[in-house]
Scaffold this active site. Structure first.
Site, PDB file in Angstrom:
ATOM      1  N   PRO A   1      29.102  19.633  25.769  1.00 57.34           N
ATOM      2  CA  PRO A   1      28.191  19.533  26.899  1.00 57.34           C
ATOM      3  C   PRO A   1      28.407  18.308  27.778  1.00 57.34           C
ATOM      4  O   PRO A   1      28.708  17.227  27.284  1.00 57.34           O
ATOM      5  CB  PRO A   1      26.802  19.469  26.232  1.00 57.34           C
ATOM      6  CG  PRO A   1      27.063  18.982  24.858  1.00 57.34           C
ATOM      7  CD  PRO A   1      28.404  19.561  24.478  1.00 57.34           C
ATOM      8  N   ASN A   2      28.254  18.550  29.063  1.00 53.79           N
ATOM      9  CA  ASN A   2      28.352  17.531  30.117  1.00 53.79           C
ATOM     10  C   ASN A   2      29.783  17.111  30.442  1.00 53.79           C
ATOM     11  O   ASN A   2      30.014  16.399  31.419  1.00 53.79           O
ATOM     12  CB  ASN A   2      27.505  16.287  29.786  1.00 53.79           C
ATOM     13  CG  ASN A   2      26.025  16.615  29.719  1.00 53.79           C
ATOM     14  OD1 ASN A   2      25.471  17.094  30.687  1.00 53.79           O
ATOM     15  ND2 ASN A   2      25.393  16.384  28.575  1.00 53.79           N
TER      16      ASN A   2
ATOM     17  N   ARG B   1      30.420  12.131  36.310  1.00 50.20           N
ATOM     18  CA  ARG B   1      29.467  11.649  35.322  1.00 50.20           C
ATOM     19  C   ARG B   1      29.803  10.217  34.892  1.00 50.20           C
ATOM     20  O   ARG B   1      30.868   9.988  34.312  1.00 50.20           O
ATOM     21  CB  ARG B   1      29.570  12.564  34.097  1.00 50.20           C
ATOM     22  CG  ARG B   1      28.750  12.125  32.927  1.00 50.20           C
ATOM     23  CD  ARG B   1      29.144  12.872  31.662  1.00 50.20           C
ATOM     24  NE  ARG B   1      28.266  12.495  30.582  1.00 50.20           N
ATOM     25  CZ  ARG B   1      28.481  12.790  29.316  1.00 50.20           C
ATOM     26  NH1 ARG B   1      29.544  13.491  28.963  1.00 50.20           N
ATOM     27  NH2 ARG B   1      27.643  12.391  28.394  1.00 50.20           N
TER      28      ARG B   1
ATOM     29  N   TYR C   1      33.217   7.142  31.603  1.00 50.15           N
ATOM     30  CA  TYR C   1      34.105   8.279  31.338  1.00 50.15           C
ATOM     31  C   TYR C   1      35.293   8.382  32.298  1.00 50.15           C
ATOM     32  O   TYR C   1      36.129   9.273  32.141  1.00 50.15           O
ATOM     33  CB  TYR C   1      33.289   9.580  31.359  1.00 50.15           C
ATOM     34  CG  TYR C   1      32.205   9.599  30.290  1.00 50.15           C
ATOM     35  CD1 TYR C   1      32.537   9.667  28.932  1.00 50.15           C
ATOM     36  CD2 TYR C   1      30.854   9.513  30.634  1.00 50.15           C
ATOM     37  CE1 TYR C   1      31.554   9.665  27.961  1.00 50.15           C
ATOM     38  CE2 TYR C   1      29.863   9.513  29.652  1.00 50.15           C
ATOM     39  CZ  TYR C   1      30.224   9.589  28.322  1.00 50.15           C
ATOM     40  OH  TYR C   1      29.250   9.580  27.350  1.00 50.15           O
TER      41      TYR C   1
ATOM     42  N   ASN D   1      36.088  17.551  21.298  1.00 51.51           N
ATOM     43  CA  ASN D   1      35.134  16.550  21.762  1.00 51.51           C
ATOM     44  C   ASN D   1      33.799  17.279  21.852  1.00 51.51           C
ATOM     45  O   ASN D   1      33.516  17.965  22.843  1.00 51.51           O
ATOM     46  CB  ASN D   1      35.540  15.968  23.120  1.00 51.51           C
ATOM     47  CG  ASN D   1      34.614  14.837  23.554  1.00 51.51           C
ATOM     48  OD1 ASN D   1      33.521  14.671  22.986  1.00 51.51           O
ATOM     49  ND2 ASN D   1      35.026  14.063  24.538  1.00 51.51           N
TER      50      ASN D   1
ATOM     51  N   ALA E   1      27.626  15.228  22.902  1.00 50.69           N
ATOM     52  CA  ALA E   1      26.363  14.860  22.240  1.00 50.69           C
ATOM     53  C   ALA E   1      26.127  15.640  20.946  1.00 50.69           C
ATOM     54  O   ALA E   1      25.498  15.129  20.016  1.00 50.69           O
ATOM     55  CB  ALA E   1      25.193  15.044  23.195  1.00 50.69           C
TER      56      ALA E   1
ATOM     57  N   HIS F   1      26.604  14.186  17.387  1.00 46.94           N
ATOM     58  CA  HIS F   1      25.698  13.255  16.722  1.00 46.94           C
ATOM     59  C   HIS F   1      24.552  13.914  15.968  1.00 46.94           C
ATOM     60  O   HIS F   1      23.855  13.238  15.226  1.00 46.94           O
ATOM     61  CB  HIS F   1      25.158  12.258  17.758  1.00 46.94           C
ATOM     62  CG  HIS F   1      26.241  11.643  18.599  1.00 46.94           C
ATOM     63  ND1 HIS F   1      27.314  10.978  18.039  1.00 46.94           N
ATOM     64  CD2 HIS F   1      26.457  11.626  19.949  1.00 46.94           C
ATOM     65  CE1 HIS F   1      28.119  10.568  19.009  1.00 46.94           C
ATOM     66  NE2 HIS F   1      27.630  10.952  20.169  1.00 46.94           N
TER      67      HIS F   1
ATOM     68  N   ASP G   1      28.819  22.762  10.216  1.00 43.40           N
ATOM     69  CA  ASP G   1      29.159  23.928   9.393  1.00 43.40           C
ATOM     70  C   ASP G   1      30.363  24.683   9.948  1.00 43.40           C
ATOM     71  O   ASP G   1      31.174  25.214   9.178  1.00 43.40           O
ATOM     72  CB  ASP G   1      27.960  24.879   9.303  1.00 43.40           C
ATOM     73  CG  ASP G   1      26.870  24.372   8.363  1.00 43.40           C
ATOM     74  OD1 ASP G   1      27.141  23.441   7.571  1.00 43.40           O
ATOM     75  OD2 ASP G   1      25.747  24.905   8.414  1.00 43.40           O
TER      76      ASP G   1
ATOM     77  N   GLU H   1      39.209  14.845  16.094  1.00 44.12           N
ATOM     78  CA  GLU H   1      37.992  14.511  16.853  1.00 44.12           C
ATOM     79  C   GLU H   1      38.355  13.516  17.946  1.00 44.12           C
ATOM     80  O   GLU H   1      39.018  12.512  17.668  1.00 44.12           O
ATOM     81  CB  GLU H   1      36.962  13.890  15.893  1.00 44.12           C
ATOM     82  CG  GLU H   1      35.690  13.427  16.584  1.00 44.12           C
ATOM     83  CD  GLU H   1      34.662  12.844  15.602  1.00 44.12           C
ATOM     84  OE1 GLU H   1      34.933  12.859  14.369  1.00 44.12           O
ATOM     85  OE2 GLU H   1      33.621  12.365  16.061  1.00 44.12           O
TER      86      GLU H   1
ATOM     87  N   HIS I   1      36.863  11.276  21.418  1.00 42.48           N
ATOM     88  CA  HIS I   1      35.827  10.815  22.341  1.00 42.48           C
ATOM     89  C   HIS I   1      36.486   9.930  23.383  1.00 42.48           C
ATOM     90  O   HIS I   1      37.344   9.102  23.038  1.00 42.48           O
ATOM     91  CB  HIS I   1      34.737  10.025  21.615  1.00 42.48           C
ATOM     92  CG  HIS I   1      34.069  10.845  20.558  1.00 42.48           C
ATOM     93  ND1 HIS I   1      33.134  11.803  20.860  1.00 42.48           N
ATOM     94  CD2 HIS I   1      34.258  10.891  19.221  1.00 42.48           C
ATOM     95  CE1 HIS I   1      32.759  12.402  19.737  1.00 42.48           C
ATOM     96  NE2 HIS I   1      33.426  11.866  18.728  1.00 42.48           N
ATOM     97  N   ILE I   2      36.049  10.108  24.624  1.00 42.64           N
ATOM     98  CA  ILE I   2      36.610   9.315  25.723  1.00 42.64           C
ATOM     99  C   ILE I   2      36.173   7.861  25.572  1.00 42.64           C
ATOM    100  O   ILE I   2      36.975   6.942  25.661  1.00 42.64           O
ATOM    101  CB  ILE I   2      36.157   9.913  27.073  1.00 42.64           C
ATOM    102  CG1 ILE I   2      36.731  11.334  27.207  1.00 42.64           C
ATOM    103  CG2 ILE I   2      36.588   9.030  28.241  1.00 42.64           C
ATOM    104  CD1 ILE I   2      36.099  12.170  28.313  1.00 42.64           C
ATOM    105  N   SER I   3      34.878   7.682  25.331  1.00 42.65           N
ATOM    106  CA  SER I   3      34.350   6.345  25.032  1.00 42.65           C
ATOM    107  C   SER I   3      34.432   6.135  23.517  1.00 42.65           C
ATOM    108  O   SER I   3      34.860   7.036  22.793  1.00 42.65           O
ATOM    109  CB  SER I   3      32.894   6.247  25.494  1.00 42.65           C
ATOM    110  OG  SER I   3      32.074   7.122  24.728  1.00 42.65           O
TER     111      SER I   3
ATOM    112  N   ARG J   1      28.907   1.756  21.356  1.00 44.80           N
ATOM    113  CA  ARG J   1      27.852   1.911  22.372  1.00 44.80           C
ATOM    114  C   ARG J   1      26.492   1.561  21.775  1.00 44.80           C
ATOM    115  O   ARG J   1      26.286   1.659  20.565  1.00 44.80           O
ATOM    116  CB  ARG J   1      27.913   3.329  22.946  1.00 44.80           C
ATOM    117  CG  ARG J   1      29.228   3.492  23.757  1.00 44.80           C
ATOM    118  CD  ARG J   1      29.397   4.857  24.344  1.00 44.80           C
ATOM    119  NE  ARG J   1      28.352   5.185  25.296  1.00 44.80           N
ATOM    120  CZ  ARG J   1      28.321   6.364  25.942  1.00 44.80           C
ATOM    121  NH1 ARG J   1      29.274   7.254  25.734  1.00 44.80           N
ATOM    122  NH2 ARG J   1      27.350   6.615  26.786  1.00 44.80           N
TER     123      ARG J   1
ATOM    124  N   ARG K   1      24.499   7.461  18.605  1.00 47.81           N
ATOM    125  CA  ARG K   1      25.924   7.753  18.782  1.00 47.81           C
ATOM    126  C   ARG K   1      26.768   7.286  17.601  1.00 47.81           C
ATOM    127  O   ARG K   1      27.975   7.521  17.558  1.00 47.81           O
ATOM    128  CB  ARG K   1      26.445   7.081  20.056  1.00 47.81           C
ATOM    129  CG  ARG K   1      25.859   7.644  21.317  1.00 47.81           C
ATOM    130  CD  ARG K   1      26.569   7.114  22.548  1.00 47.81           C
ATOM    131  NE  ARG K   1      25.711   7.175  23.707  1.00 47.81           N
ATOM    132  CZ  ARG K   1      25.528   8.269  24.463  1.00 47.81           C
ATOM    133  NH1 ARG K   1      26.177   9.375  24.186  1.00 47.81           N
ATOM    134  NH2 ARG K   1      24.699   8.245  25.490  1.00 47.81           N
TER     135      ARG K   1
END
Ligand code: DQA
Length: 143
Positions: free
Chosen positions: A10-11, A18, A23, A74, A77, A80, A87, A98, A100-102, A107, A112
């Site tokens: 999402p996002n 954003r 990001y 990725n 949200a 978390h 599952d 896995e 993540h950009i950040s 953070r 997070r």
């Protein structure tokens, strides 16, 4: 050519607009093009998808499990708090990386600092911006 799925949660469809200070300025369409190119250089056929709908992501992960496809995930949200994503990752049959950009662990928001994806990932790549996706594809090319 080995097929690889890059699945964004999402996002992430709003990349470029954003919070660019976190990001960056690359759009999701540009990210998809970069991933396809990096994949081709590594001998991987890369398909990039993004969804804001958790059920859609679960269907993609379940299909990847059935088809034995490696995944770069990725989960944004959902990373978390989604035990449904946890599952679904548990059922994957090929390597999962896995991304993540950040770097969520650096953070300030406490939420997070947990990941439901990490227990099933062969590697976690975080805090390298868009380049993290290239690094993830390199991991899968070696796997
Ligand atoms: C993210 C980090 C997450 O904490 C956040 O919810 C995102 C993006 C990243 O790529 O840095 O949406 O996964």
């Amino acid at each position: 050519m080995t097929k690889v799925l890059v699945l964004n949660g999402p996002n992430l469809g709003r990349l470029g607009k954003r919070q660019p200070e976190i990001y960056g300025h690359t759009t999701h369409a540009e990210l998809a093009e970069l991933c396809t190119g990096w994949g081709a250089d590594l001998g991987l056929e890369v398909e990039v998808r993004q969804t804001n709908h958790e059920g859609q992501m679960l269907d993609w992960l379940n299909a990847a499990a059935d088809d034995g496809l490696p995944v770069v995930l990725n989960a944004a949200a959902w990373t978390h708090y989604s035990y449904a994503i946890f599952d679904a990752c548990a059922q994957l049959t090929a390597p999962l990386v896995e991304v993540h950009i950040s770097d969520p662990h650096q953070r300030p928001e406490e939420f997070r600092h947990t990941s439901v994806v990490t227990p099933y990932a062969v590697e976690v790549i975080a805090g390298h911006g868009i380049d993290g996706y290239r690094m993830a594809l390199e991991v899968l090319a070696r796997a």
